[in-house]
Design a protein around this motif. Sequence first.
Motif, short mmCIF file in Angstrom:
data_model
loop_
_atom_site.label_atom_id
_atom_site.label_comp_id
_atom_site.label_asym_id
_atom_site.label_seq_id
_atom_site.Cartn_x
_atom_site.Cartn_y
_atom_site.Cartn_z
N PHE A 500 2.66 -65.34 -13.31
CA PHE A 500 3.95 -65.32 -12.62
C PHE A 500 4.47 -63.88 -12.53
CE2 PHE A 500 3.73 -69.39 -14.98
CZ PHE A 500 3.59 -70.23 -13.88
N ASN A 501 5.05 -63.57 -11.41
CA ASN A 501 5.55 -62.20 -11.21
C ASN A 501 7.00 -62.19 -10.73
OD1 ASN A 501 5.18 -63.19 -8.65
ND2 ASN A 501 4.18 -61.37 -7.83
N ASP A 502 7.78 -63.17 -11.16
CA ASP A 502 9.18 -63.21 -10.75
C ASP A 502 9.98 -62.04 -11.33
OD1 ASP A 502 8.42 -64.80 -13.03
OD2 ASP A 502 10.52 -65.34 -13.28
N TRP A 503 9.38 -61.32 -12.26
CA TRP A 503 10.07 -60.16 -12.84
C TRP A 503 10.28 -59.05 -11.81
CZ3 TRP A 503 6.91 -55.95 -12.36
CH2 TRP A 503 5.54 -56.18 -12.29
N ILE A 504 9.54 -59.08 -10.71
CA ILE A 504 9.70 -58.05 -9.69
C ILE A 504 10.44 -58.56 -8.46
CG2 ILE A 504 7.51 -58.50 -8.48
CD1 ILE A 504 7.19 -55.48 -8.14
N ALA A 505 10.58 -59.88 -8.35
CA ALA A 505 11.21 -60.46 -7.16
C ALA A 505 12.70 -60.16 -7.12
CB ALA A 505 10.99 -61.97 -7.14
N GLU A 506 13.16 -59.65 -5.99
CA GLU A 506 14.59 -59.39 -5.77
C GLU A 506 15.18 -58.47 -6.85
OE1 GLU A 506 16.35 -63.40 -4.48
OE2 GLU A 506 14.34 -63.83 -5.26
N ASN A 525 -3.62 -50.46 -12.75
CA ASN A 525 -4.16 -51.02 -11.51
C ASN A 525 -3.27 -52.12 -10.96
OD1 ASN A 525 -6.42 -49.34 -11.44
ND2 ASN A 525 -7.59 -50.67 -12.80
N ASN A 526 -2.69 -52.92 -11.84
CA ASN A 526 -1.79 -53.98 -11.38
C ASN A 526 -0.54 -53.40 -10.73
OD1 ASN A 526 -3.60 -55.76 -12.44
ND2 ASN A 526 -2.12 -56.86 -13.71
N LEU A 527 -0.07 -52.29 -11.29
CA LEU A 527 1.17 -51.71 -10.79
C LEU A 527 0.99 -50.94 -9.48
CD1 LEU A 527 2.84 -50.41 -14.06
CD2 LEU A 527 3.56 -52.34 -12.67
N LYS A 528 -0.23 -50.53 -9.18
CA LYS A 528 -0.45 -49.71 -7.98
C LYS A 528 0.14 -50.36 -6.74
CE LYS A 528 -4.59 -47.04 -9.19
NZ LYS A 528 -6.02 -46.83 -8.92
N SER A 529 -0.22 -51.62 -6.52
CA SER A 529 0.26 -52.28 -5.30
C SER A 529 1.75 -52.55 -5.37
CB SER A 529 -0.51 -53.59 -5.08
OG SER A 529 -0.29 -54.48 -6.17
N TYR A 530 2.26 -52.85 -6.56
CA TYR A 530 3.69 -53.13 -6.69
C TYR A 530 4.54 -51.90 -6.36
CZ TYR A 530 2.81 -57.63 -9.01
OH TYR A 530 2.44 -58.90 -9.30
N VAL A 531 4.02 -50.71 -6.72
CA VAL A 531 4.78 -49.49 -6.48
C VAL A 531 4.86 -49.17 -4.99
CG1 VAL A 531 4.86 -46.99 -6.88
CG2 VAL A 531 4.27 -48.54 -8.76
N LYS A 534 4.93 -52.96 0.73
CA LYS A 534 6.21 -53.26 1.37
C LYS A 534 6.67 -54.69 1.07
CE LYS A 534 8.53 -53.26 5.89
NZ LYS A 534 9.07 -54.64 5.78
N ASP A 535 5.73 -55.61 1.00
CA ASP A 535 6.06 -57.02 0.77
C ASP A 535 5.39 -57.52 -0.50
OD1 ASP A 535 7.61 -57.42 3.18
OD2 ASP A 535 5.71 -57.31 4.27
N LEU A 536 5.98 -58.56 -1.07
CA LEU A 536 5.47 -59.16 -2.29
C LEU A 536 5.24 -60.65 -2.08
CD1 LEU A 536 8.09 -57.70 -4.78
CD2 LEU A 536 5.71 -56.98 -4.68
N ARG A 537 4.18 -61.14 -2.64
CA ARG A 537 4.01 -62.59 -2.74
C ARG A 537 4.48 -62.97 -4.14
NH1 ARG A 537 1.79 -66.99 -0.45
NH2 ARG A 537 0.94 -68.61 -1.82
N VAL A 538 5.55 -63.73 -4.21
CA VAL A 538 6.20 -64.02 -5.49
C VAL A 538 5.77 -65.39 -5.98
CG1 VAL A 538 8.39 -64.23 -6.68
CG2 VAL A 538 8.15 -62.61 -4.80
N ASN A 539 5.37 -65.43 -7.23
CA ASN A 539 4.96 -66.68 -7.86
C ASN A 539 5.89 -66.96 -9.03
OD1 ASN A 539 3.51 -68.96 -8.50
ND2 ASN A 539 1.77 -67.88 -9.38
N VAL A 547 7.04 -65.04 0.12
CA VAL A 547 6.87 -63.62 0.39
C VAL A 547 8.24 -63.00 0.64
CG1 VAL A 547 5.89 -61.88 1.96
CG2 VAL A 547 4.57 -63.93 1.35
N ILE A 548 8.50 -61.86 0.02
CA ILE A 548 9.79 -61.20 0.16
C ILE A 548 9.57 -59.69 0.15
CG2 ILE A 548 10.38 -60.96 -2.28
CD1 ILE A 548 13.22 -62.06 -1.48
N GLU A 549 10.49 -58.96 0.75
CA GLU A 549 10.35 -57.51 0.81
C GLU A 549 10.49 -56.89 -0.58
OE1 GLU A 549 11.99 -53.78 3.55
OE2 GLU A 549 12.86 -55.78 3.75
N ASN A 550 9.67 -55.89 -0.83
CA ASN A 550 9.62 -55.24 -2.13
C ASN A 550 10.59 -54.06 -2.17
OD1 ASN A 550 8.94 -54.10 -4.57
ND2 ASN A 550 6.89 -53.47 -3.95
N TRP A 551 11.57 -54.12 -3.06
CA TRP A 551 12.54 -53.03 -3.23
C TRP A 551 12.50 -52.46 -4.64
CZ3 TRP A 551 15.64 -50.56 0.26
CH2 TRP A 551 15.66 -51.10 1.55
N ALA A 552 11.42 -52.70 -5.35
CA ALA A 552 11.36 -52.33 -6.77
C ALA A 552 11.09 -50.84 -6.96
CB ALA A 552 10.28 -53.13 -7.47
#
Length: 745
Positions: A500-506, A525-531, A534-539, A547-552
């Motif tokens: 689960f990656n809801d820690w980055i959602a919104e 390596n996991n953080l590369k794409s998060y940084v 533009k968009d995230l698939r949130v689980n 899917v929501i826009e990534n503002w992290a």
Amino acid sequence: MSVVGSIAEIDAVRDYLTRIGAEVRSTRKAIVREDHGRYWKDICVINFSPEGEISCSKADYEPTEAEAAQIKQAFRDTQWPRSNTIVGRVKIPEEMLVGVEPDEVEERIFEFRNAAGEFVMFQKRVDSKKNGKAYLPWTYWDDGKWRQLEPMGSLPLWGIADVHGHDTVFVHEGAKAARHMKRLMTEKGTKWQELKKRFPWAEEMENAAHVGWIGGALNPDRTDWGQLEALGVKKVYVVADNDQPGKDALKEISRNINLPTYAVVFTDQWNSGFDLADPWPDKMFADVDGAKVYVGPSFHEVITDITWATNATPVPGKVRPLLSVRDVFKSQWTYVRATEVFVSNAFPNLKLSETQFNKHMSAYSHTAELSKLMHQSGSFSTGEMIYAPGEKVRRLISGSGTHAVNTHVPCFIKPLKGSVTPFINFMEYLFPRPEECREMLKWCATLIAKPEVRMGYGVLLVSEQQGMGKTTLGSHILAPLVGISNVSWPSEIDIVQSQFNDWIAEKRLIIINEIYSGHSWKAYNNLKSYVTDKDLRVNVKFQKPYVIENWAHFFACSNSLRALKMDEHDRRWYYPSVAQEKWPKEKFVDLYAWLKAGGLRVVRHWAENHGEYVAPSDPAPMSGAKLDLIFESYTASQKEAAALGKAIAEREVPTAVSTGDVEVWLKGKGGRDELGSTGHELRKSMKQAGCRMLPARILIKRRPQYVMVNGAFIRDVLGGNMDNATAQKVTEHLCNPELILPSEM
């Protein structure tokens, strides 16, 4: 026919009321009440018609047949006066002023008028050491007499005549608080203007009407709440006293108001029984540059939505009423089809599954399955949920062209002009290199003041000692200024192991207090794409993925130099040098005291006026600490190759080394280990150390090989142009690595 001013004057009625323990409230009204500390609850209301018919709200208190007959007989020859409204100014009756000093009249006497502006009632405050505080009604009747009785019908709202032209109304518990707030927001005198300047929530509570309900916190049902809607009010805030009876009244008031309704809920930070006419706790104010500044909870932090959800309409011949969702409640929530959640339009960070929604609203509806009614009623739904910090509107068209609800909630800390020196001193301590400190100040200012900007890199703070101040900056300065609902604190395990990656959602700020605990390469390596994505698939657990826009923005910390594996081309992280000697404890104490005493507001003002901000396309600046981190993440062979490259670069004579000779040299040292020391990575390590690589491979010993050279070779042999390289020129200056960096004996 005799004129009777009160039912208490009729013997049969008086005997009946004495038997059931009732007290007279008006000419033809009595109540039975229960006392609850300083409050009381009207548990039964008894109304008498002019003909002597008796209506009891509770069957247990109805008269016996004999009592009813006697009362009806006594009413036959009785004429009843009616309470009168009066147009224009009304003089306070002399009998009402008994015990009231001339300078007390303004504070102890309250005048009530109806929506048309007609006088309805006076109320007199009486203070008694024995019985505490009481409010006595005085009304004028059509027989020309003043009586200490309530008016006929529902109790009036103080200040209702001022509601005309206002979309928003604050309903206070009692006339005292309502009158105080009206004066505070509208009076032009110096006294009130000064008080208004110091009032913490003046901005949110001005441009609204202030009314007061009377009759006690336990009896809000005695008020005609429908008149608010009739007067065109669009939004209601209920401000009950800070005690349990006041909070219990919210549900009854909400049920009777068919409007968007919110409650101002005081916490234990305020005194018990507090209302807005009382002095605020001293601990909520602090001295900032010689001025007294409010540092307590913001208005938005104490607001909760209490809009009543349903109507229950009786159905003839059926026990159960017909339930329906109020239109006003539908407007308060949006159902998001993509994620199957209900989102509060007023508090969009409140996102509830159907089960959670039903539980959340159970206190403010007639059903435990409200979600079904919402779907059946055709309540507003939208295709998706977006997180758009740069947008101030709640509902908008998304980039995909569908209706969407924006779930971003801004920070409510208001800017305050003042000296930001304590913050700057802290930053200069934490980041001792001036240029790196300047870059960090720019990053922080952008994060705080530019929610519409998503920077392209995060920051990584590494110090081998704990307690240096990394958490102070991240969790105690940046987090509250971004808004806690926009911040998360995932663990390293959340990043590398959880599905689960809801820690980055919104979220706008991700604080990782320790990114390295044995899984550093996987975390990186996991953080590369998060940084960068533009968009995230949130689980999220128990929800449909979306899917929501990534503002992290990432704020990662570690006490290990192997926190992340980096190379020179990685622009996802800014890695400044962090102080290695602790600040004195007393300086941290002073900083925290300053932050608590309004310093966060000063930092916000500084950020909004900083003038130098990071653009979305800006890469992370290079830093000396980042170069050190890159070296620390090398394998043993890469470190040897880097050391060789540095030695080559520092030679003053033209020097060339083939990568084939480098690999032979490393094998002799027991290198080319399995941790990534490929030829490509070895060449990268040498280039990072200062070496240059010729653009084309050169034929050496009948094999095409990459060649590493130094600046002297490019300058003196190639004339500054590496395309001039030939096998002959390289061979003439080819050097064995062992001669440049001899192995230890």
